[in-house]
Motif scaffolding. Structure first.
Motif, mmCIF file in Angstrom:
data_model
loop_
_atom_site.group_PDB
_atom_site.id
_atom_site.type_symbol
_atom_site.label_atom_id
_atom_site.label_comp_id
_atom_site.label_asym_id
_atom_site.label_seq_id
_atom_site.Cartn_x
_atom_site.Cartn_y
_atom_site.Cartn_z
ATOM 1 N N TYR A 1 35.806 -4.037 -37.786
ATOM 2 C CA TYR A 1 35.709 -2.591 -37.616
ATOM 3 C C TYR A 1 36.130 -2.174 -36.213
ATOM 4 O O TYR A 1 36.852 -1.177 -36.022
ATOM 5 N N THR A 2 35.700 -2.929 -35.195
ATOM 6 C CA THR A 2 35.978 -2.576 -33.800
ATOM 7 C C THR A 2 37.476 -2.447 -33.541
ATOM 8 O O THR A 2 37.929 -1.478 -32.904
ATOM 9 N N TYR A 3 38.259 -3.409 -34.040
ATOM 10 C CA TYR A 3 39.694 -3.381 -33.741
ATOM 11 C C TYR A 3 40.448 -2.386 -34.617
ATOM 12 O O TYR A 3 41.440 -1.795 -34.169
ATOM 13 N N TYR A 4 39.971 -2.160 -35.814
ATOM 14 C CA TYR A 4 40.513 -1.083 -36.651
ATOM 15 C C TYR A 4 40.276 0.263 -35.975
ATOM 16 O O TYR A 4 41.190 1.095 -35.832
ATOM 17 N N LYS A 5 39.061 0.451 -35.497
ATOM 18 C CA LYS A 5 38.702 1.714 -34.853
ATOM 19 C C LYS A 5 39.469 1.909 -33.550
ATOM 20 O O LYS A 5 39.855 3.048 -33.204
ATOM 21 N N ALA A 6 39.728 0.847 -32.815
ATOM 22 C CA ALA A 6 40.435 0.972 -31.536
ATOM 23 C C ALA A 6 41.826 1.568 -31.728
ATOM 24 O O ALA A 6 42.278 2.387 -30.919
ATOM 25 N N VAL A 7 42.501 1.176 -32.794
ATOM 26 C CA VAL A 7 43.832 1.724 -33.072
ATOM 27 C C VAL A 7 43.721 3.197 -33.418
ATOM 28 O O VAL A 7 44.514 4.031 -32.962
ATOM 29 N N ARG A 8 42.727 3.549 -34.210
ATOM 30 C CA ARG A 8 42.534 4.940 -34.596
ATOM 31 C C ARG A 8 42.084 5.798 -33.409
ATOM 32 O O ARG A 8 42.487 6.957 -33.284
ATOM 33 N N ASP A 9 41.256 5.227 -32.541
ATOM 34 C CA ASP A 9 40.804 5.980 -31.363
ATOM 35 C C ASP A 9 41.998 6.425 -30.532
ATOM 36 O O ASP A 9 42.062 7.581 -30.080
ATOM 37 N N ARG A 10 42.932 5.510 -30.294
ATOM 38 C CA ARG A 10 44.090 5.885 -29.486
ATOM 39 C C ARG A 10 44.910 6.963 -30.179
ATOM 40 O O ARG A 10 45.555 7.796 -29.525
ATOM 41 N N ALA A 11 44.906 6.960 -31.499
ATOM 42 C CA ALA A 11 45.657 7.959 -32.257
ATOM 43 C C ALA A 11 44.946 9.309 -32.308
ATOM 44 O O ALA A 11 45.487 10.274 -32.853
ATOM 45 N N GLY A 12 43.740 9.373 -31.733
ATOM 46 C CA GLY A 12 42.999 10.627 -31.715
ATOM 47 C C GLY A 12 42.256 10.918 -33.003
ATOM 48 O O GLY A 12 41.902 12.076 -33.261
ATOM 49 N N LEU A 13 41.986 9.876 -33.790
ATOM 50 C CA LEU A 13 41.341 10.059 -35.090
ATOM 51 C C LEU A 13 39.866 9.687 -35.044
ATOM 52 O O LEU A 13 39.478 8.725 -34.377
ATOM 53 N N GLU A 14 39.063 10.432 -35.765
ATOM 54 C CA GLU A 14 37.654 10.094 -35.940
ATOM 55 C C GLU A 14 37.532 8.994 -36.993
ATOM 56 O O GLU A 14 38.268 8.984 -37.986
ATOM 57 N N THR A 15 36.616 8.072 -36.792
ATOM 58 C CA THR A 15 36.398 6.978 -37.739
ATOM 59 C C THR A 15 34.933 6.944 -38.124
ATOM 60 O O THR A 15 34.051 6.961 -37.253
ATOM 61 N N GLU A 16 34.666 6.902 -39.418
ATOM 62 C CA GLU A 16 33.280 6.858 -39.878
ATOM 63 C C GLU A 16 32.579 5.607 -39.366
ATOM 64 O O GLU A 16 33.223 4.596 -39.046
ATOM 65 N N ASP A 17 31.262 5.660 -39.311
ATOM 66 C CA ASP A 17 30.476 4.536 -38.825
ATOM 67 C C ASP A 17 30.699 3.306 -39.703
ATOM 68 O O ASP A 17 30.988 3.413 -40.898
ATOM 69 N N VAL A 18 30.574 2.132 -39.081
ATOM 70 C CA VAL A 18 30.809 0.883 -39.802
ATOM 71 C C VAL A 18 29.918 0.764 -41.033
ATOM 72 O O VAL A 18 30.293 0.129 -42.034
ATOM 73 N N SER A 19 28.760 1.355 -40.983
ATOM 74 C CA SER A 19 27.820 1.247 -42.108
ATOM 75 C C SER A 19 28.352 1.901 -43.372
ATOM 76 O O SER A 19 27.879 1.598 -44.482
ATOM 77 N N THR A 20 29.335 2.794 -43.235
ATOM 78 C CA THR A 20 29.884 3.469 -44.419
ATOM 79 C C THR A 20 30.921 2.621 -45.138
ATOM 80 O O THR A 20 31.284 2.929 -46.270
ATOM 81 N N PHE A 21 31.382 1.542 -44.499
ATOM 82 C CA PHE A 21 32.398 0.681 -45.113
ATOM 83 C C PHE A 21 31.691 -0.425 -45.903
ATOM 84 O O PHE A 21 31.515 -1.548 -45.425
ATOM 85 N N THR A 22 31.290 -0.091 -47.101
ATOM 86 C CA THR A 22 30.528 -1.033 -47.923
ATOM 87 C C THR A 22 31.416 -1.869 -48.840
ATOM 88 O O THR A 22 30.954 -2.857 -49.405
ATOM 89 N N ASP A 23 32.665 -1.503 -49.001
ATOM 90 C CA ASP A 23 33.601 -2.215 -49.873
ATOM 91 C C ASP A 23 34.701 -2.824 -48.987
ATOM 92 O O ASP A 23 35.563 -2.107 -48.477
ATOM 93 N N TRP A 24 34.649 -4.142 -48.790
ATOM 94 C CA TRP A 24 35.604 -4.765 -47.864
ATOM 95 C C TRP A 24 37.036 -4.662 -48.361
ATOM 96 O O TRP A 24 37.977 -4.572 -47.561
ATOM 97 N N GLN A 25 37.219 -4.650 -49.680
ATOM 98 C CA GLN A 25 38.581 -4.547 -50.210
ATOM 99 C C GLN A 25 39.170 -3.162 -49.933
ATOM 100 O O GLN A 25 40.357 -3.028 -49.605
ATOM 101 N N ALA A 26 38.330 -2.125 -50.049
ATOM 102 C CA ALA A 26 38.786 -0.772 -49.707
ATOM 103 C C ALA A 26 39.094 -0.688 -48.217
ATOM 104 O O ALA A 26 40.050 -0.013 -47.808
#
Length: 452
Positions: free
Chosen positions: A361-386
């Motif tokens: 999650y941390t490295y996925y979010k880091a890319v989105r942070d630089r792009a100026g995008l909000e990312t939901e909390d890690v707890s919301t990612f309950t489906d690893w395939q999604a």
């Protein structure tokens, strides 16, 4: 790095029929016997410079190897509607397409150049050239293996099963009528070529050496190769090592990797200058360019995504590719960069753990942070395939117009539902060029193109 080029054997006959080719007047290296050419370390270094230069021209990263996958992904359009490009978008490419031929021929030219250098590893030639020291020798050979691995990786992603050739060929060779090697065996060779990445320098100090392959470039490429092979633990470990120990960082501004040469994010970058200019940059220019993009691609970006207005320039009703600054076509082309390694790690880690770990999650979010995008909390990612699919989507927006989305989406099958106008898994790979098959009857054809 000083740039000069010469062309080598494999594919010469077929390229003669391709009007788009622009390097047929170069001297084939096979016209100079290897034992005469490699007389000392300086001559090996000269051959290495030429090997790197084989990556820059319009039939490889300078246009074809970058733009053709973008057409296949539906992310680029031909302003003049040239059919030899547009058939990739409609997934109706034919066996006589000039651009698949250009990619194939240039790839094997590059591989043969690498093989000529790597012949110095053979028992009968091991002591032929005296090097300053063993580490210099090992590094040069590893550089050749890196470029051979990169080229075979692009070949196998583009065509599936391809001939695996690891020894030099010449115009007098009698063994050129080779068969295709199963893709899995080609991948094994790629992994073998990259596995000694520690023998490469971590950094080059001389300005003239900027752009040469480092251990981090080879390790990052090996991580990517393992992702494609489904070896997720290895991919995560390798990507993680590059992230933690490579000394690279994401610039705060997304565009810096394009507007500033060899940025802190760039791990391996094709070098262009006033002498050897970037043909692709000329092709996407607002004046005189032949490639652009579309409103549909522009609209796929989130409105708050800073990458949208950097990657795509809207001028009236026309949408241009914006990843190259205006002016002389000397902008370098990043091939491996840290943001992609972040996303390789995020996917591989999630697949291996079969859960969305904090690190993924941390490295996925880091890319989105630089792009100026909000990312939901890690707890919301309950489906690893999604989550894995989300990572792929992020990679597509991050690496728009870099020639990666098509291969990434065909790797997992997402191309069938999210990319192809005429869905057909058989067309995840391009046809083996018919001109090559005419020269070599032992080359088979990919199944989807047998009726053509």
């Amino acid at each position: 790095m000083k740039k000069f080029s010469y062309y080598i054997l494999l594919g010469i006959a077929s390229l003669a029929a391709v009007s788009c080719s622009d390097f047929l007047d170069k001297e084939p290296i096979d016209q100079i016997s290897a034992d005469q050419y490699f007389t000392d370390e300086k001559s090996v270094n000269s051959a290495m410079v030429a090997l790197y230069n084989s990556l820059v021209n319009a039939n490889y990263y300078g246009r074809a190897m970058t733009i053709i996958p973008e057409f296949a992904a539906g992310q680029v359009v031909s302003i003049q509607q040239y059919p030899e490009y547009m058939v990739f978008t409609s997934n109706t490419v034919n066996i006589d397409n000039p651009w698949t031929l250009n990619i194939w021929a240039n790839s094997y030219a590059t591989i043969n150049a690498a093989n000529n250098i790597l012949a110095l590893e053979s028992e009968d030639r091991a002591g032929e050239v005296t090097f300053a020291n063993d580490s210099t020798r090992a590094g040069l050979l590893r550089e050749a293996k890196f470029i051979r691995a990169l080229t075979y990786f692009n070949l196998v992603r583009s065509f599936g099963d391809v001939p695996l050739i690891t020894t030099p060929t010449s115009s007098s060779s009698t063994d050129l009528k080779v068969t295709r090697t199963p893709a899995a065996e080609v991948y094994d060779q790629i992994v073998s070529d990259l596995s000694g990445y520690e023998e490469l320098p971590s950094r080059y100090t001389a300005a003239a050496d900027v752009g040469r392959a480092t251990r981090w470039a080879a390790e990052a490429l090996l991580a990517k190769v393992n992702l494609y092979r489904g070896e997720y633990l290895q991919a995560a470990n390798l990507a993680g090592d590059v992230i933690m120990n490579g000394g690279y960082s994401l610039p705060e501004a997304y565009g810096d990797v394009w507007t500033k040469e060899n940025s802190t994010e760039s791990i391996f970058e094709i070098q262009y200058d006033a002498q050897v200019q970037n043909e692709l940059a000329k092709n996407v220019a607002q004046t005189g360019g032949i490639f652009s993009t579309s409103k549909a691609i522009y609209d796929e970006y989130d409105g708050s995504d800073v990458r949208r207005d950097f990657n795509i320039l809207q001028v009236g009703e026309q949408y241009y590719i914006g990843k190259y600054p205006a002016g002389p076509a000397v902008q370098n082309l990043p091939i491996i960069r840290l943001a992609e390694v972040y996303l390789i790690y995020a996917e591989a880690e999630a697949r291996n753990a079969q859960s969305v770990t904090d690190d993924a999650y941390t490295y996925y979010k880091a890319v989105r942070d630089r792009a100026g995008l909000e990312t939901e909390d890690v707890s919301t990612f309950t489906d690893w395939q999604a989550f894995v699919t989300d990572v792929q989507h992020e990679k597509r927006f991050e690496m728009m117009f870099e020639g990666e989305a098509w291969f990434d989406y065909t790797r997992t099958g997402l191309a069938l539902t999210e990319m192809m106008l005429n869905p057909d898994a058989g067309r995840f790979v391009f046809p083996i060029p018919q001109a090559e098959r005419d020269l070599n009857p032992n080359l088979g054809q990919n199944d989807a193109y047998l009726a053509l």
